[in-house]
Design a protein around this motif. Sequence first.
Motif, PDB file in Angstrom:
ATOM      1  N   LYS A 134       0.852  -1.186   0.000  1.00  0.00           N
ATOM      2  CA  LYS A 134       0.000   0.000   0.000  1.00  0.00           C
ATOM      3  C   LYS A 134       0.883   1.230   0.000  1.00  0.00           C
ATOM      4  O   LYS A 134       1.819   1.330   0.805  1.00  0.00           O
ATOM      5  CB  LYS A 134      -0.883   0.001   1.265  1.00  0.00           C
ATOM      6  CG  LYS A 134      -1.655   1.266   1.489  1.00  0.00           C
ATOM      7  CD  LYS A 134      -2.806   1.381   0.533  1.00  0.00           C
ATOM      8  CE  LYS A 134      -3.466   2.752   0.600  1.00  0.00           C
ATOM      9  NZ  LYS A 134      -4.460   2.915  -0.465  1.00  0.00           N
ATOM     10  N   SER A 135       0.623   2.144  -0.928  1.00  0.00           N
ATOM     11  CA  SER A 135       1.418   3.365  -0.935  1.00  0.00           C
ATOM     12  C   SER A 135       0.543   4.551  -1.286  1.00  0.00           C
ATOM     13  O   SER A 135      -0.478   4.411  -1.953  1.00  0.00           O
ATOM     14  CB  SER A 135       2.566   3.235  -1.942  1.00  0.00           C
ATOM     15  OG  SER A 135       2.065   2.850  -3.193  1.00  0.00           O
ATOM     16  N   TYR A 136       0.949   5.692  -0.768  1.00  0.00           N
ATOM     17  CA  TYR A 136       0.323   6.953  -1.164  1.00  0.00           C
ATOM     18  C   TYR A 136       1.356   7.683  -1.989  1.00  0.00           C
ATOM     19  O   TYR A 136       2.300   8.242  -1.441  1.00  0.00           O
ATOM     20  CB  TYR A 136      -0.081   7.775   0.049  1.00  0.00           C
ATOM     21  CG  TYR A 136      -1.121   7.105   0.921  1.00  0.00           C
ATOM     22  CD1 TYR A 136      -2.458   7.063   0.513  1.00  0.00           C
ATOM     23  CD2 TYR A 136      -0.774   6.523   2.129  1.00  0.00           C
ATOM     24  CE1 TYR A 136      -3.411   6.447   1.303  1.00  0.00           C
ATOM     25  CE2 TYR A 136      -1.731   5.917   2.923  1.00  0.00           C
ATOM     26  CZ  TYR A 136      -3.046   5.877   2.512  1.00  0.00           C
ATOM     27  OH  TYR A 136      -3.999   5.278   3.290  1.00  0.00           O
ATOM     28  N   GLY A 137       1.182   7.684  -3.304  1.00  0.00           N
ATOM     29  CA  GLY A 137       2.195   8.288  -4.157  1.00  0.00           C
ATOM     30  C   GLY A 137       3.500   7.542  -3.987  1.00  0.00           C
ATOM     31  O   GLY A 137       3.557   6.322  -4.093  1.00  0.00           O
ATOM     32  N   ASP A 163       4.826  -2.566   2.900  1.00  0.00           N
ATOM     33  CA  ASP A 163       5.721  -3.063   1.866  1.00  0.00           C
ATOM     34  C   ASP A 163       5.650  -4.593   1.827  1.00  0.00           C
ATOM     35  O   ASP A 163       6.217  -5.252   2.684  1.00  0.00           O
ATOM     36  CB  ASP A 163       7.147  -2.573   2.188  1.00  0.00           C
ATOM     37  CG  ASP A 163       8.108  -2.916   1.087  1.00  0.00           C
ATOM     38  OD1 ASP A 163       7.641  -3.292  -0.006  1.00  0.00           O
ATOM     39  OD2 ASP A 163       9.325  -2.805   1.331  1.00  0.00           O
ATOM     40  N   GLN A 164       4.922  -5.128   0.863  1.00  0.00           N
ATOM     41  CA  GLN A 164       4.819  -6.579   0.663  1.00  0.00           C
ATOM     42  C   GLN A 164       4.522  -7.312   1.970  1.00  0.00           C
ATOM     43  O   GLN A 164       5.229  -8.249   2.350  1.00  0.00           O
ATOM     44  CB  GLN A 164       6.119  -7.097   0.060  1.00  0.00           C
ATOM     45  CG  GLN A 164       6.480  -6.368  -1.228  1.00  0.00           C
ATOM     46  CD  GLN A 164       7.050  -7.297  -2.271  1.00  0.00           C
ATOM     47  OE1 GLN A 164       7.822  -8.197  -1.970  1.00  0.00           O
ATOM     48  NE2 GLN A 164       6.657  -7.090  -3.508  1.00  0.00           N
ATOM     49  N   LEU A 206      -5.784  -2.685   9.100  1.00  0.00           N
ATOM     50  CA  LEU A 206      -7.201  -2.900   9.389  1.00  0.00           C
ATOM     51  C   LEU A 206      -8.079  -2.225   8.339  1.00  0.00           C
ATOM     52  O   LEU A 206      -9.089  -2.782   7.910  1.00  0.00           O
ATOM     53  CB  LEU A 206      -7.555  -2.366  10.783  1.00  0.00           C
ATOM     54  CG  LEU A 206      -6.833  -2.958  11.984  1.00  0.00           C
ATOM     55  CD1 LEU A 206      -7.534  -2.543  13.269  1.00  0.00           C
ATOM     56  CD2 LEU A 206      -6.750  -4.468  11.901  1.00  0.00           C
ATOM     57  N   ARG A 207      -7.691  -1.030   7.943  1.00  0.00           N
ATOM     58  CA  ARG A 207      -8.519  -0.291   6.977  1.00  0.00           C
ATOM     59  C   ARG A 207      -8.566  -0.998   5.621  1.00  0.00           C
ATOM     60  O   ARG A 207      -9.587  -0.982   4.943  1.00  0.00           O
ATOM     61  CB  ARG A 207      -8.032   1.147   6.843  1.00  0.00           C
ATOM     62  CG  ARG A 207      -8.239   1.964   8.128  1.00  0.00           C
ATOM     63  CD  ARG A 207      -7.701   3.375   8.006  1.00  0.00           C
ATOM     64  NE  ARG A 207      -8.297   4.102   6.907  1.00  0.00           N
ATOM     65  CZ  ARG A 207      -9.485   4.697   6.963  1.00  0.00           C
ATOM     66  NH1 ARG A 207     -10.188   4.666   8.073  1.00  0.00           N
ATOM     67  NH2 ARG A 207      -9.969   5.328   5.912  1.00  0.00           N
ATOM     68  N   PRO A 233      -8.039   1.052  -0.712  1.00  0.00           N
ATOM     69  CA  PRO A 233      -7.675   0.106  -1.771  1.00  0.00           C
ATOM     70  C   PRO A 233      -6.214  -0.319  -1.607  1.00  0.00           C
ATOM     71  O   PRO A 233      -5.417   0.422  -1.026  1.00  0.00           O
ATOM     72  CB  PRO A 233      -7.857   0.919  -3.050  1.00  0.00           C
ATOM     73  CG  PRO A 233      -7.714   2.340  -2.633  1.00  0.00           C
ATOM     74  CD  PRO A 233      -8.197   2.412  -1.208  1.00  0.00           C
ATOM     75  N   ILE A 234      -5.888  -1.507  -2.063  1.00  0.00           N
ATOM     76  CA  ILE A 234      -4.490  -1.939  -1.980  1.00  0.00           C
ATOM     77  C   ILE A 234      -3.836  -1.751  -3.342  1.00  0.00           C
ATOM     78  O   ILE A 234      -4.507  -1.725  -4.375  1.00  0.00           O
ATOM     79  CB  ILE A 234      -4.367  -3.400  -1.507  1.00  0.00           C
ATOM     80  CG1 ILE A 234      -5.090  -4.346  -2.462  1.00  0.00           C
ATOM     81  CG2 ILE A 234      -4.936  -3.554  -0.111  1.00  0.00           C
ATOM     82  CD1 ILE A 234      -4.916  -5.811  -2.078  1.00  0.00           C
TER      83      ILE A 234
END
Lengths: 242, 272
Positions: free
Chosen positions: B27-30, B36-37, B62-63, B70-71
């Motif tokens: 999951k990343s924001y920009g 990380d994996q 959790l979110r 989204p992932i």
Amino acid sequence: MQLRSLTVCAIIAFAAGLIVASFAGFREFLPGLLQGALITVEITLGGCVLSVIAAVIAALAKMYGPWPIRWLAVVYIEIFRGTSALVQLFWLFFVLPRFGLTMEPLTVAILALGLNVGAYGAEVVRGAVAAVPRGQWEATIALNMNRAQALRRIILPQAVVAMIPPWGNLFIELLKATAIVSLITVADLAFRAQEMNATTYRTVEIFSIVLVIYLAMAMLITIGMRRLEGLAAKGLARGRSH
Amino acid sequence: MTDIAKGPAPAAAPTGSPMVRFDQVTKSYGAFVVLDQLELDVAAGEKVAIIGPSGSGKTTVLRMLMTLEPINGGVIWVDGEPLTSMRRNGALVPADARHLRRMRGKIGMVFQHFNLFPHMTALKNCMEAPCTVLGLSKAESEARGRELLVMVGLGDKLQHYPAQLSGGQQQRVAIARALAMRPKVMLFDEVTSALDPELVGEVLNVIRKLGAELDLTMLMVTHQMGFAKEFADRVCFFYGGKICEQGPPAKLFGSPENERTRQFLRAVLEAT
């Protein structure tokens, strides 16, 4: 407190109007003007109901609809906000019959004003819905509600409170705008006033009474909306999560 | 266990699969990588506490599981099925609304700030989703809501609005509301962080009770180290978007192996 002073103001204004009218022999104009005022009230009520319905549909369509619906909502909002109410009225009354759609003048009046104010109202609705805390949406997702259920049961009931004061303004705008319907032969307050003025030339008396009647009606709207706001806020404040 | 982690689009759930599985989830924001994996398996009925410094991605876990975020990569499996994707012709494609709703039905979440519906009483808060989502009758959902509110110790507050309740009481209503949907997995996102210290205990007691009485898989992000130590089967220490160290509470709190874990625990203990 404010509500009480407003009520007193309204009563004084109306009473003063009546006193002036009766003292100066205005009595002959009052019945005719009140008949016109009744039509004005009718158009205002119809327009208000229509504007709320149009605004909610347009706002939700713009926020959540699939792109063709969203596009339609944007077109509606921009056209009705971006052109004059008078032109919209004339267009519905004089142009639509060319395409075979003729409506009663009163219907056209309600339609034009309702749709016009509804376009402004759509932005009010959108703003109020967007202002409901994100956590409320997240709770509906966690409880597996779909968007329609979330809006209907959770989001809109909370958004309504924030919508009421700006809607009060819009309703008063609508009331004042009803004066233009006299131009499409609807015998409203303004129409009656012009008619009487043309035959009697008692301009001062007639338009003074008209002024007072409009003011009284606007005050009634203000008082009604204040009361509604108080009720809604009480209902929500009881439940306001801190 | 089949080695599904290596394939780009695993077509089948792993056999004997856990209740929840994060499979190389990113999951990343920009440019900022929050997770990380991530690899994390949670067995059915297991109680996992997630601890770590702020910004370590623990709430995001959790979110994502609640489908609130989204992932960007990987697959989350819940109860043997992919969460936000579905199988079509042997490949995983983004899930449609129906699949998402079915999967969300397995998961319940309690939030840091309660997120109760302010215009509804405690009972109505618990009845709303069973009525509108599960299609239960009013009587059925009322009975269910009443029973759960009694269980969390609020049998005398059924008709109270959220604003008439203390923070601890509100959070207990929120727990009852989530349970009313009969989830298999419960997520607790820092559920005591917004509470006054004297109200923390009542909420933790309710969670203890759930753990003892209900067959629930639980994931909780918490700053209550004492509670995590006593309640959880496993503690995961998150740092920099990865699980830095995990293990039974006695081991992780007693003799942590990782230097980061030691630093974190030392800092937390100093603060309390």
